[in-house]
Design an enzyme around this catalytic site. Structure first.
Site, mmCIF file in Angstrom:
data_model
loop_
_atom_site.group_PDB
_atom_site.id
_atom_site.type_symbol
_atom_site.label_atom_id
_atom_site.label_comp_id
_atom_site.label_asym_id
_atom_site.label_seq_id
_atom_site.Cartn_x
_atom_site.Cartn_y
_atom_site.Cartn_z
ATOM 1 N N GLN A 1 -10.186 -11.006 -12.256
ATOM 2 C CA GLN A 1 -9.867 -10.594 -13.746
ATOM 3 C C GLN A 1 -10.347 -11.096 -14.491
ATOM 4 O OE1 GLN A 1 -5.879 -8.627 -11.459
ATOM 5 N NE2 GLN A 1 -6.567 -6.689 -13.395
ATOM 6 N N HIS B 1 -2.646 -3.598 -4.031
ATOM 7 C CA HIS B 1 -3.729 -4.010 -5.336
ATOM 8 C C HIS B 1 -4.323 -4.786 -5.738
ATOM 9 C CE1 HIS B 1 -4.621 -2.225 -9.717
ATOM 10 N NE2 HIS B 1 -4.617 -3.074 -10.058
ATOM 11 N N GLU B 2 -3.441 -6.315 -5.701
ATOM 12 C CA GLU B 2 -4.212 -7.372 -5.818
ATOM 13 C C GLU B 2 -5.330 -7.996 -4.947
ATOM 14 O OE1 GLU B 2 -3.485 -8.863 -8.639
ATOM 15 O OE2 GLU B 2 -2.390 -7.072 -9.583
ATOM 16 N N CYS C 1 -3.771 -1.047 -14.390
ATOM 17 C CA CYS C 1 -4.591 -1.713 -13.623
ATOM 18 C C CYS C 1 -4.876 -2.771 -15.286
ATOM 19 C CB CYS C 1 -5.732 -1.876 -13.326
ATOM 20 S SG CYS C 1 -6.946 -3.334 -13.318
ATOM 21 N N LEU C 2 -4.929 -4.349 -15.538
ATOM 22 C CA LEU C 2 -5.117 -5.209 -16.783
ATOM 23 C C LEU C 2 -6.595 -4.501 -16.628
ATOM 24 C CD1 LEU C 2 -3.209 -7.614 -16.625
ATOM 25 C CD2 LEU C 2 -2.428 -5.857 -17.903
ATOM 26 N N HIS D 1 -8.098 -6.161 -5.331
ATOM 27 C CA HIS D 1 -9.504 -6.795 -6.331
ATOM 28 C C HIS D 1 -9.794 -8.431 -5.168
ATOM 29 C CE1 HIS D 1 -8.580 -5.795 -10.444
ATOM 30 N NE2 HIS D 1 -6.954 -5.606 -10.379
ATOM 31 N N GLY E 1 1.049 -8.691 -12.009
ATOM 32 C CA GLY E 1 0.742 -8.806 -11.481
ATOM 33 C C GLY E 1 -0.743 -9.299 -11.315
HETATM 34 O O1 K1U Z 1 -3.836 -6.138 -11.195
HETATM 35 C C1 K1U Z 1 -3.700 -5.709 -12.394
HETATM 36 O O2 K1U Z 1 -4.655 -5.723 -13.522
HETATM 37 C C2 K1U Z 1 -2.293 -5.708 -12.468
HETATM 38 C C3 K1U Z 1 -1.569 -4.704 -12.461
HETATM 39 C C4 K1U Z 1 -0.571 -4.298 -11.474
HETATM 40 C C5 K1U Z 1 -0.186 -3.634 -10.427
HETATM 41 C C6 K1U Z 1 0.521 -2.147 -11.662
HETATM 42 C C7 K1U Z 1 0.920 -1.382 -11.012
HETATM 43 C C8 K1U Z 1 0.727 -0.890 -9.479
HETATM 44 C C9 K1U Z 1 0.321 -1.928 -8.744
HETATM 45 C C10 K1U Z 1 -0.422 -2.847 -9.599
HETATM 46 C C11 K1U Z 1 -0.499 -4.633 -13.797
HETATM 47 O O3 K1U Z 1 0.649 -4.606 -13.708
HETATM 48 S S1 K1U Z 1 -0.972 -2.786 -14.479
HETATM 49 C C12 K1U Z 1 0.536 -3.717 -16.039
HETATM 50 C C13 K1U Z 1 1.835 -2.186 -14.974
HETATM 51 O O4 K1U Z 1 2.051 -2.263 -13.994
HETATM 52 C C14 K1U Z 1 3.650 -3.160 -15.344
HETATM 53 C C15 K1U Z 1 3.103 -3.861 -16.904
HETATM 54 C C16 K1U Z 1 4.549 -4.237 -17.896
HETATM 55 C C17 K1U Z 1 5.713 -3.508 -17.089
HETATM 56 C C18 K1U Z 1 5.254 -3.232 -16.277
HETATM 57 C C19 K1U Z 1 4.193 -3.288 -15.868
HETATM 58 ZN ZN ZN Z 2 -5.821 -4.616 -11.689
#
Ligand code: K1U
Ligand code: ZN
Length: 172
Positions: A51, A136-137, A94-95, A140, A46
């Site tokens: 972001q 989560h998104e 979270c990225l 943000h 996401g």
């Molecule tokens: O919002 C963001 O920063 C993105 C975040 C979203 C998220 C992850 C976990 C739970 C709720 C919301 C991410 O994508 S973090 C990276 C991640 O979860 C992932 C990366 C590669 C493959 C699978 C998952």
């Molecule tokens: Zn996030």
């Protein structure tokens, strides 16, 4: 399409509320494409517009796994219209908070209303990882991070770890 830089905590833009999109036009469609490209490259499941420093109510997501066909979602002005009483706990990342993960409890199912990239309104029901990712998104867009659900002690520890990590990356 272009890759955008992802903001990292404690950037103040990650704590601000975003504005509604007045018109779904080519500029918005290009932004959504850039966000998807940036999310896939990260990689993530996401990404919300703040972001990448764009203070608009825009989100992209794709929670399909590697073996499935990609299922990108582009959301304009998304709103949660209902949420279940039952909850689930998921280990979130979270990225904008690199390499840090924590369990967060949220409603297990949600109803979502949004406009697509052509301005058409949709309503969907979500559970599992999609429901968690939607919440989560959308957080943000209101300046809320998953660390806001943790104790101040855990939140500060995560902030310190991220700041140390960023310092190491800059000096490498
Ligand atoms: O919002 C963001 O920063 C993105 C975040 C979203 C998220 C992850 C976990 C739970 C709720 C919301 C991410 O994508 S973090 C990276 C991640 O979860 C992932 C990366 C590669 C493959 C699978 C998952
Ligand atoms: Zn996030």
């Amino acid at each position: 399409m272009a890759l955008r830089d992802i903001l990292i905590i404690p950037d103040p833009r990650l704590k601000q509320e975003c504005e509604e999109v007045a018109e779904v036009n080519d500029e918005i469609r290009e932004l959504l494409d850039d966000m998807l490209e940036t999310m896939y490259a990260a990689p993530g499941i996401g990404l919300a517009a703040p972001q990448i420093g764009v203070m608009k109510r825009l989100v992209v997501m794709d929670v399909s796994d590697d073996k499935e066909k990609p299922q990108p979602l582009k959301l304009v002005n998304p709103e949660i219209i209902w949420e279940s009483e039952d909850t689930s706990v998921y280990q979130e990342g979270c990225l904008s908070i690199p390499e840090q993960y924590a369990d967060v409890e949220r409603p297990a199912e949600v109803g979502l209303r949004y406009l697509d990239e052509n301005g058409k309104e949709h309503e969907i029901e979500a559970d599992g990882l999609l429901a968690t990712c939607i919440q989560h998104e959308l957080d943000h867009l209101d300046g809320i991070l998953f660390t806001d659900y943790l104790s101040a002690l855990k939140r500060n520890m995560i902030l310190k770890k991220v700041q140390k990590l960023q310092k190491t990356k800059k000096s490498a």
